[in-house]
Design a protein around this motif. Structure first.
Motif, PDB file in Angstrom:
ATOM      1  N   CYS A  86       0.933  -1.090  -0.028  1.00 58.38           N
ATOM      2  CA  CYS A  86      -0.054  -0.085  -0.143  1.00 58.38           C
ATOM      3  C   CYS A  86       0.802   1.056  -0.033  1.00 58.38           C
ATOM      4  O   CYS A  86       2.147   1.130   0.315  1.00 58.38           O
ATOM      5  N   PHE A  95       4.296  -3.433   6.184  1.00 59.91           N
ATOM      6  CA  PHE A  95       3.608  -2.610   5.110  1.00 59.91           C
ATOM      7  C   PHE A  95       4.750  -2.465   4.119  1.00 59.91           C
ATOM      8  O   PHE A  95       6.021  -1.919   4.709  1.00 59.91           O
ATOM      9  N   ASP A 112       1.990   5.186   0.930  1.00 61.61           N
ATOM     10  CA  ASP A 112       2.159   5.852   2.139  1.00 61.61           C
ATOM     11  C   ASP A 112       1.078   6.844   2.696  1.00 61.61           C
ATOM     12  O   ASP A 112       0.856   7.238   3.806  1.00 61.61           O
ATOM     13  N   VAL A 139      -4.350   3.251   7.773  1.00 55.70           N
ATOM     14  CA  VAL A 139      -3.921   2.281   8.826  1.00 55.70           C
ATOM     15  C   VAL A 139      -3.905   2.830  10.383  1.00 55.70           C
ATOM     16  O   VAL A 139      -4.045   2.020  10.928  1.00 55.70           O
ATOM     17  N   THR A 199      -1.980   5.654   2.151  1.00 54.71           N
ATOM     18  CA  THR A 199      -3.059   4.836   2.663  1.00 54.71           C
ATOM     19  C   THR A 199      -2.436   4.676   4.222  1.00 54.71           C
ATOM     20  O   THR A 199      -3.307   4.507   5.309  1.00 54.71           O
ATOM     21  N   GLN A 200      -1.074   4.373   4.393  1.00 61.65           N
ATOM     22  CA  GLN A 200      -0.652   4.471   5.772  1.00 61.65           C
ATOM     23  C   GLN A 200      -0.908   5.494   6.705  1.00 61.65           C
ATOM     24  O   GLN A 200      -0.967   5.607   8.029  1.00 61.65           O
ATOM     25  N   THR A 201      -1.095   6.655   6.054  1.00 63.58           N
ATOM     26  CA  THR A 201      -1.307   7.960   6.832  1.00 63.58           C
ATOM     27  C   THR A 201      -2.654   8.143   7.204  1.00 63.58           C
ATOM     28  O   THR A 201      -3.091   8.600   8.323  1.00 63.58           O
TER      29      THR A 201
END
Length: 304
Positions: free
Chosen positions: A103, A130, A105, A112, A107-109
């Motif tokens: 995914c 990730f 960054d 997630v 999406t990670q921000t």
């Protein structure tokens, strides 16, 4: 164990060799000696009556038959893993599984953190890895490198199941003290401005260029590219440049950077952010738990 005179243990060796295209790297991955893996390759060549991998210069190149077997062997191993080796039940509080995601960054921000909050409240012992987004992401599912992809619908494979998590709008961000931040952002001002954009390694065009640039006849004046969505807002600070980014990310970044969010001067449909998993892992209880966690995280994200 043999099946129609084929030692089934060799399938794992064949799968690794076709993915790594290197005896040395394959041996490291399988925790065996290069000579032992070389012997396995010799036995595979004898069975299939084909070289499977041939040495050309310093590289090993897959033969046409090897290419034909690559997906089939990986699918066979995935099927075995999902139907025979997978644990019959999944307990989020006692599991030792590590789930791998491909995914961005972005999406990670935005997504997630909400998923990890849910996992923490459940006191789950699951762990997560990730991984950076790549070109041709569904190949990572087929090679067993990813449990799940979180990607826009435009990049999904039609061969594996998927589900929409949420929709995302796009906006422009500019430095709050710039001239371009004053007044309405017209199509002409947008086209004339300098642009910073995110472009993953190995991909020549970004999402906007491949999807909307030709449709609207807009050719952007490129100033800089980066590998990270979250760095885009910082790259417009102190300049007359524009970044076209996800609305949720823009709102988060505008809380910490001197940014102004402007609507796009033309209409584009929202992006559908989806999750995708391998077709053979539809009934994997761990993945079902993970997918439900992500769906709840998407709800929590918009309730924030």
């Amino acid at each position: 164990m043999r099946f129609k005179k084929l030692d089934l243990n060799l399938l794992v060796a064949l799968d690794t060799l076709l993915i790594e295209q290197s005896i040395t790297k394959g041996a490291e991955k399988l925790n065996m000696s290069p000579s032992a893996l070389s012997n396995s390759l010799s036995r595979l060549r004898e069975y299939f009556q084909d070289d499977l991998l041939t040495q050309i210069g310093r590289k090993m190149v897959i033969t046409p038959l090897g290419e034909n077997l690559k997906v089939q062997v990986r699918n066979a191993l995935n099927n075995i893993e999902s139907t025979i080796l997978v644990q019959p039940s999944f307990n989020a509080q006692t599991t030792d599984r590590i789930f791998s995601f491909f995914c961005s960054d972005y999406t990670q921000t935005v997504l997630v953190p909400h998923a990890l909050e849910i996992v923490g409240k459940e006191k789950s012992s699951a762990r997560f890895q990730f991984l950076a987004q790549v070109d041709n992401p569904h190949a990572q599912l087929e090679q067993g490198k990813a449990d799940l992809l979180i990607i826009p619908s435009d990049f999904m494979s039609t061969e594996h199941p998927s589900e929409v998590l949420y929709e995302e709008e796009f906006v422009c961000v500019v430095w709050a003290h710039s001239q371009i931040a004053q007044g309405e952002l017209t199509t002409e001002k947008y086209a004339e401005a300098g642009h910073v954009l995110m472009r993953p390694a190995g991909i020549k065009k970004d999402f906007f260029e491949t999807t909307f640039a030709q449709k609207y006849g807009i050719k952007r004046r490129l100033i800089a590219t980066t590998f990270s969505f979250t760095s885009l807002p910082a790259l417009v600070i102190g300049s007359e440049n524009i970044a076209t980014i996800h609305a949720r990310l823009a709102k988060k970044m505008a809380k910490v950077w001197p940014l102004k969010i402007l609507p796009l001067p033309f209409a584009i449909p929202p992006m559908q952010q989806c999750m995708q998993w391998h077709q053979y892992r539809n009934n994997d209880e761990g993945l079902i738990w993970l997918r439900n966690t992500l769906k709840q995280a998407a709800v929590d994200m918009d309730d924030e």
